[in-house]
Design an enzyme around this catalytic site. Structure first.
Site, short mmCIF file in Angstrom:
data_model
loop_
_atom_site.label_atom_id
_atom_site.label_comp_id
_atom_site.label_asym_id
_atom_site.label_seq_id
_atom_site.Cartn_x
_atom_site.Cartn_y
_atom_site.Cartn_z
N TYR A 1 33.97 -23.16 31.22
CA TYR A 1 32.89 -22.20 30.99
C TYR A 1 31.60 -22.58 31.71
O TYR A 1 30.75 -21.73 31.94
CB TYR A 1 32.58 -22.09 29.49
CG TYR A 1 33.52 -21.25 28.68
CD1 TYR A 1 34.89 -21.39 28.78
CD2 TYR A 1 33.02 -20.31 27.78
CE1 TYR A 1 35.75 -20.63 28.01
CE2 TYR A 1 33.88 -19.54 27.00
CZ TYR A 1 35.23 -19.72 27.12
OH TYR A 1 36.08 -18.96 26.35
N LYS B 1 46.16 -30.51 28.88
CA LYS B 1 47.17 -30.15 29.88
C LYS B 1 47.25 -31.32 30.86
O LYS B 1 47.01 -31.18 32.06
CB LYS B 1 46.77 -28.83 30.56
CG LYS B 1 47.83 -28.22 31.46
CD LYS B 1 48.99 -27.60 30.71
CE LYS B 1 50.07 -27.14 31.69
NZ LYS B 1 51.29 -26.64 31.01
N ASP C 1 50.37 -25.64 25.97
CA ASP C 1 51.37 -24.57 25.85
C ASP C 1 52.27 -24.81 24.63
O ASP C 1 52.53 -23.90 23.83
CB ASP C 1 52.19 -24.40 27.15
CG ASP C 1 52.65 -25.71 27.77
OD1 ASP C 1 52.29 -26.79 27.25
OD2 ASP C 1 53.38 -25.65 28.77
N ASP D 1 39.19 -21.82 22.63
CA ASP D 1 38.93 -20.39 22.48
C ASP D 1 40.24 -19.65 22.20
O ASP D 1 40.35 -18.88 21.25
CB ASP D 1 38.29 -19.85 23.77
CG ASP D 1 38.06 -18.34 23.72
OD1 ASP D 1 37.59 -17.86 22.68
OD2 ASP D 1 38.39 -17.66 24.71
N ASP E 1 41.89 -18.04 18.25
CA ASP E 1 42.33 -16.67 17.94
C ASP E 1 43.76 -16.71 17.38
O ASP E 1 44.10 -15.98 16.44
CB ASP E 1 42.32 -15.77 19.18
CG ASP E 1 41.02 -14.96 19.31
OD1 ASP E 1 39.94 -15.51 19.04
OD2 ASP E 1 41.10 -13.77 19.69
C1 IPM Z 1 34.28 -16.86 21.17
C2 IPM Z 1 34.14 -15.81 22.25
C3 IPM Z 1 33.23 -16.32 23.36
C4 IPM Z 1 33.88 -17.56 23.95
C5 IPM Z 1 32.90 -15.30 24.47
C6 IPM Z 1 32.34 -14.03 23.93
C7 IPM Z 1 31.96 -15.89 25.48
O1 IPM Z 1 35.39 -15.42 22.73
O2 IPM Z 1 33.25 -17.26 20.59
O3 IPM Z 1 35.40 -17.25 20.86
O4 IPM Z 1 34.79 -17.44 24.78
O5 IPM Z 1 33.48 -18.66 23.57
MN MN Z 2 37.06 -16.25 21.58
#
Ligand code: IPM
Ligand code: MN
Ligand code: NAD
Length: 342
Positions: free
Chosen positions: A123, A169, A201, A225, A229
């Protein structure tokens, strides 16, 4: 004027952000009425008002606050624009140096805490376009960045079930090989913690199939990130997952894992649990009000049963859910017992 230690900056953000932030504000007014909420702009809302996704006033307000509570940013209108809402979020994380991003995912026998490095890696590395048209982003880490993040992972694992999984990785990336070396170098300082290394992975597969095997996961910014999720999906969904981003002594940043959900924004149906749980993390880590944090978490659990939102298979609106949380807080009597009913 409230003193600095009593001021929390609230950044409602975009899309469903203002809808879930309103419920967090109402809960905080009950649980910590003496805390001043200082509302500021970030993201698309800030671009529209000022041209910048993170106006200097917002940065200054956050740097001098005790903590920052933030809704998601992002708007389809700015997806392909030069100036984008997400740039404001990344700049805020960097300004606060909130490098340790704690993303808990808990449901039944699953209790995993992802500790994501938040201000380095892919990032924040060099990026650009070469003369031949090639576009590049680079993953960069200094060993010090890995070391300070890994220490968070070890300390947290020590206070929990004692298992630290470092995800990387290393079969491909130089940064990952350095990451492994640094984690192994620190390990002897924490003899109570068992360390394992896992390729990212495989970690994704293991999280999807047997998430109960994990205790604490430490990992690079982008791996964290994506895995967070996934961890949210296996523990009730994205509407449920909170996060705390912490630095060494400065104000923490508390925000849901989910985004601005443009597909449901403006309809009052978003699940506010992730935002409310982030508020509980703020009470615990930002304001050292453990009792109020626990009360809020108990009230959220009760409301999940009594007033589930649509994503949970129920019919409650965002504000119905928030009202159920506040009713439960009143039944629990926490606000009145702690603050003398004032
Ligand atoms: C998160 C989001 C952010 C990230 C984006 C919106 C920049 O996906 O906080 O998980 O990737 O960190
Ligand atoms: Mn995210
Ligand atoms: P998203 O998380 O916004 O939505 C993914 C799916 O989950 C959608 O179907 C959405 O309706 C659902 N969802 C998310 N939160 C929910 C909630 N609280 N209640 C019910 N359903 C919920 O991901 P996306 O669509 O990929 O991203 C949308 C925008 O959000 C993008 O601009 C992205 O950059 C931004 N984003 C911001 C943050 C942040 O500010 N921390 C985090 C992630 C994404």
């Amino acid at each position: 004027m409230p003193t600095v230690s009593e001021r929390v900056v609230l950044l409602p953000g975009d899309g469903i952000g203002p809808e879930v932030a309103e419920q967090a504000r109402l809960a905080l007014e009950v649980l910590a009425p003496e805390v001043a909420l200082d509302e500021r702009l970030i993201g698309a809302a800030a671009i529209r008002a000022t041209g910048s996704p993170l106006p200097q006033e917002t940065i200054d307000a956050c740097l001098s606050a005790v903590a920052v509570l933030k809704g998601p940013v992002g708007d389809p209108e700015f997806e392909a624009a030069e100036v984008r809402p997400e740039q404001g979020l990344l700049a805020l994380r960097a300004a606060l140096d909130t490098y340790a991003n704690l993303r808990p995912a808990v449901l039944g026998e699953v209790d995993v805490l992802i500790v994501r490095e938040l201000v380095g890696g892919l990032y924040f590395g060099a990026r650009g376009v070469r003369d031949d048209g090639t576009v590049f982003d680079t993953c960069e880490y200094h060993p010090r960045q890995v070391e300070r993040l890994a220490r968070w992972g070890f300390r947290l694992a020590e206070s929990r079930r004692g298992l630290l999984t470092s995800v990387d990785k290393a079969n491909v990336l130089e940064t990952s090989r350095m990451w492994r070396r640094v984690v192994d170098e620190i390990a002897p300082e924490f003899p109570e913690v068992q360390v394992e290394h896992m390729l990212v992975d495989n970690a994704a597969m293991q999280l999807a199939t047997t998430p109960q095997q994990f205790d604490v996961i430490v990992t690079e910014n982008m791996f964290g990130d994506i895995l967070s999720d996934l961890a949210a999906a296996v523990t009730g969904g994205l509407g449920m997952a909170p996060s705390a981003s912490l630095s060494d002594g400065g104000p923490g940043l508390f925000e849901p894992v989910h985004g601005s959900a443009p597909d449901i924004a403006g309809r009052g149906v978003a699940n506010p649990v992730a935002m409310l749980r982030s508020t509980a993390l703020l009470l615990e880590h930002g304001l050292a009000r453990t009792e109020e944090a626990e009360a809020l978490n108990r009230a959220i659990e009760a409301a999940i049963v009594s007033s589930p939102t649509i994503d949970l298979g129920g019919t409650a609106s965002t504000s119905d859910f928030g009202a159920a949380v506040r009713e439960q807080l009143a039944v629990d009597g926490v606000a009145s017992s702690s603050y003398g009913g004032s």
